[in-house]
Motif scaffolding. Structure first.
Motif, PDB file in Angstrom:
ATOM      1  N   ALA A   1     -68.083 -18.761 -48.297  1.00 60.53           N
ATOM      2  CA  ALA A   1     -67.094 -17.686 -48.471  1.00 60.53           C
ATOM      3  C   ALA A   1     -65.920 -17.949 -47.551  1.00 60.53           C
ATOM      4  O   ALA A   1     -66.087 -18.449 -46.433  1.00 60.53           O
ATOM      5  CB  ALA A   1     -67.711 -16.330 -48.145  1.00 60.53           C
ATOM      6  N   GLY A   2     -64.755 -17.610 -48.037  1.00 62.28           N
ATOM      7  CA  GLY A   2     -63.544 -17.669 -47.223  1.00 62.28           C
ATOM      8  C   GLY A   2     -62.995 -16.266 -47.062  1.00 62.28           C
ATOM      9  O   GLY A   2     -63.146 -15.425 -47.950  1.00 62.28           O
TER      10      GLY A   2
ATOM     11  N   LEU B   1     -70.433 -17.907 -44.423  1.00 62.08           N
ATOM     12  CA  LEU B   1     -69.039 -17.995 -43.988  1.00 62.08           C
ATOM     13  C   LEU B   1     -68.660 -19.444 -43.703  1.00 62.08           C
ATOM     14  O   LEU B   1     -69.381 -20.154 -42.996  1.00 62.08           O
ATOM     15  CB  LEU B   1     -68.825 -17.153 -42.728  1.00 62.08           C
ATOM     16  CG  LEU B   1     -67.378 -17.054 -42.250  1.00 62.08           C
ATOM     17  CD1 LEU B   1     -66.534 -16.232 -43.212  1.00 62.08           C
ATOM     18  CD2 LEU B   1     -67.316 -16.441 -40.847  1.00 62.08           C
ATOM     19  N   MET B   2     -67.534 -19.873 -44.264  1.00 61.89           N
ATOM     20  CA  MET B   2     -67.044 -21.223 -44.002  1.00 61.89           C
ATOM     21  C   MET B   2     -66.936 -21.439 -42.504  1.00 61.89           C
ATOM     22  O   MET B   2     -66.382 -20.599 -41.792  1.00 61.89           O
ATOM     23  CB  MET B   2     -65.668 -21.401 -44.635  1.00 61.89           C
ATOM     24  CG  MET B   2     -65.725 -21.623 -46.127  1.00 61.89           C
ATOM     25  SD  MET B   2     -65.891 -23.358 -46.538  1.00 61.89           S
ATOM     26  CE  MET B   2     -64.312 -23.952 -46.003  1.00 61.89           C
TER      27      MET B   2
ATOM     28  N   GLU C   1     -63.342 -14.290 -50.561  1.00 63.61           N
ATOM     29  CA  GLU C   1     -63.658 -14.928 -51.844  1.00 63.61           C
ATOM     30  C   GLU C   1     -64.916 -15.775 -51.686  1.00 63.61           C
ATOM     31  O   GLU C   1     -65.189 -16.308 -50.608  1.00 63.61           O
ATOM     32  CB  GLU C   1     -62.488 -15.791 -52.332  1.00 63.61           C
ATOM     33  CG  GLU C   1     -62.033 -16.856 -51.367  1.00 63.61           C
ATOM     34  CD  GLU C   1     -60.717 -17.504 -51.771  1.00 63.61           C
ATOM     35  OE1 GLU C   1     -59.954 -16.882 -52.527  1.00 63.61           O
ATOM     36  OE2 GLU C   1     -60.474 -18.644 -51.324  1.00 63.61           O
ATOM     37  N   THR C   2     -65.684 -15.849 -52.755  1.00 62.75           N
ATOM     38  CA  THR C   2     -66.878 -16.675 -52.777  1.00 62.75           C
ATOM     39  C   THR C   2     -67.191 -17.009 -54.227  1.00 62.75           C
ATOM     40  O   THR C   2     -66.419 -16.683 -55.133  1.00 62.75           O
ATOM     41  CB  THR C   2     -68.057 -15.958 -52.091  1.00 62.75           C
ATOM     42  OG1 THR C   2     -69.142 -16.882 -51.919  1.00 62.75           O
ATOM     43  CG2 THR C   2     -68.542 -14.743 -52.877  1.00 62.75           C
ATOM     44  N   MET C   3     -68.306 -17.670 -54.464  1.00 62.32           N
ATOM     45  CA  MET C   3     -68.695 -18.053 -55.821  1.00 62.32           C
ATOM     46  C   MET C   3     -69.686 -17.024 -56.386  1.00 62.32           C
ATOM     47  O   MET C   3     -70.430 -16.385 -55.632  1.00 62.32           O
ATOM     48  CB  MET C   3     -69.347 -19.439 -55.824  1.00 62.32           C
ATOM     49  CG  MET C   3     -68.564 -20.522 -55.120  1.00 62.32           C
ATOM     50  SD  MET C   3     -67.113 -21.082 -56.032  1.00 62.32           S
ATOM     51  CE  MET C   3     -67.830 -22.324 -57.097  1.00 62.32           C
TER      52      MET C   3
ATOM     53  N   GLY D   1     -65.218 -19.031 -58.563  1.00 58.78           N
ATOM     54  CA  GLY D   1     -64.709 -17.963 -57.717  1.00 58.78           C
ATOM     55  C   GLY D   1     -63.739 -17.041 -58.429  1.00 58.78           C
ATOM     56  O   GLY D   1     -63.374 -17.267 -59.593  1.00 58.78           O
ATOM     57  N   PRO D   2     -63.269 -15.999 -57.747  1.00 59.09           N
ATOM     58  CA  PRO D   2     -62.367 -15.018 -58.364  1.00 59.09           C
ATOM     59  C   PRO D   2     -61.028 -15.614 -58.785  1.00 59.09           C
ATOM     60  O   PRO D   2     -60.338 -15.059 -59.635  1.00 59.09           O
ATOM     61  CB  PRO D   2     -62.189 -13.960 -57.269  1.00 59.09           C
ATOM     62  CG  PRO D   2     -62.589 -14.618 -55.998  1.00 59.09           C
ATOM     63  CD  PRO D   2     -63.612 -15.645 -56.355  1.00 59.09           C
TER      64      PRO D   2
END
Length: 371
Positions: A252-253, A325-326, A105-107, A217-218
């Protein structure tokens, strides 16, 4: 994980068990998961596997709570090569693999199609649209977005800056490129927003039709659908400065299935059979995408018609290309508070951007160094 979300997992597990009758998977909920795992695993009572975002990998590996699965992952190069780069990076920590990725997931930029029939191709076009709709005296704004370190990371990390570098395990809040990113957000985005850091208010501004754009995000898509907004999603548009193109880099996670230190050696082949099936199968990825809204991390489904025909899924998948990436290091925890304080100080006019970020850098270093 909600009940409907969990049901998808249970259905997929049932499919796996039909295909592999000698392997049974038991899935259960656990309240306060982190606390429960940290107590159970050292006592030999925890599960073989658990599900969580990748950013636990550092502290769990450092705590000896995870089991490396290098020999299984590396024995199948086709499996690794089919993962998006960001997913491959998420599943490893300090040279070892500790789990497998199955979604991310990301924005991205969510836009109201009734206000913006064609999404902007670059930030200059986006800014023109923001200017057109910005009328705060009428409760109208150019853009809406949660305002917190994670949510504004796309802009603050766009020019090569970063909150924290996982490789060197150091914060970069006073890096000139991070400062440039913060200046971009506060000079080019914030002036067109409602000046509130309340995330629910920001989302409502968009769902009520009072802004053409929302950066989110989603996880927010179901709210937007419930509100009846005619919307589209696109990766955040590139920023062109003096002929150079920069891409917004939102955090992003990645969702992982972790392998715990409790996983017995005599079960590892069965465990790997399940992990490879769950994280490497197109059918699983597409099912999770269509039923749970999960963004796939397999290259092999990028052109799958179920994904390409879903503008939300395909847009978030594209957005992963430039995502950051986080960080996985345990030291990253020292950064969130100082960045939040910096944002608050900048918004309140109490500090310049440079001063706020220098103070945040000092605070983060102090916390990392045990000060």
């Amino acid at each position: 994980m909600g009940q409907a979300e969990a049901q998808t997992f249970k259905n997929l597990i049932a499919e796996f068990e039909v295909e592999h009758p000698n392997i049974q998977i038991k899935m259960e909920y656990k309240a306060s998961l982190e606390t429960a795992l940290q107590a159970a695993i050292p006592a030999g009572k925890g599960p073989d596997l658990f599900i969580w975002a990748h950013d636990w990998i550092g502290k769990f590996a450092e705590g000896g709570l995870l089991k490396p699965i290098d020999q299984y992952v590396e024995s199948d190069p086709n499996y690794l090569n089919n993962l998006l780069p960001i997913a491959r990076e998420a599943m490893q920590y300090k040279g070892h693999y500790y789990g497998v990725p199955f979604a991310a997931e990301t924005m991205a930029l969510i836009y109201n199609k009734n206000m913006v029939p064609n999404p902007p191709k670059n930030f200059d076009e986006m800014k023109q649209i923001m200017e057109k709709y910005y009328a705060p005296d009428k409760g109208k704004y150019g853009i809406a977005s949660p305002v917190d370190p994670y949510s504004i990371s796309a802009w603050t990390q766009a020019f090569g800056g970063y909150y924290f570098d996982d490789k060197t395990e150091t914060p970069g809040l006073n890096d000139s490129r991070t400062v440039e990113g913060f200046k971009f957000f506060f000079n080019q985005i914030w002036p067109y927003m409602a000046h509130t850091t309340d995330a629910n208010t920001q989302v409502s501004i968009f769902t009520d039709g009072n802004a053409p754009f929302l950066v989110d995000g989603p996880w927010i898509i179901s709210n937007i659908k419930d509100a009846g907004v005619n919307f589209g999603v696109e990766p955040l548009p590139p920023i062109v400065v003096n002929g150079t193109t920069y891409y917004p880099r939102p955090y992003a996670g990645v969702k992982l299935i972790y392998v715990t230190a409790n996983a017995p050696d005599n079960k590892m082949q069965a465990i790997w059979t399940f992990l490879k099936w769950f994280s490497g199968s197109d059918n699983v990825a597409v099912t999770l995408a269509l039923q749970n809204g999960y963004v796939p991390v397999l290259k092999s489904v990028e052109n799958n018609t179920d994904i390409t025909s879903d503008p939300v899924l395909s847009a978030y998948m594209k957005a992963l290309e430039h995502a950051y990436l986080m960080p996985k290091s345990v030291k990253m925890a020292a950064v969130w508070g100082p960045v939040t304080d910096a944002i608050t100080a900048i918004i309140g006019g109490k500090k310049s951007i440079e001063q706020a970020l220098q103070d945040a850098q000092n605070e983060a270093l102090k916390a990392i160094n045990g000060g």
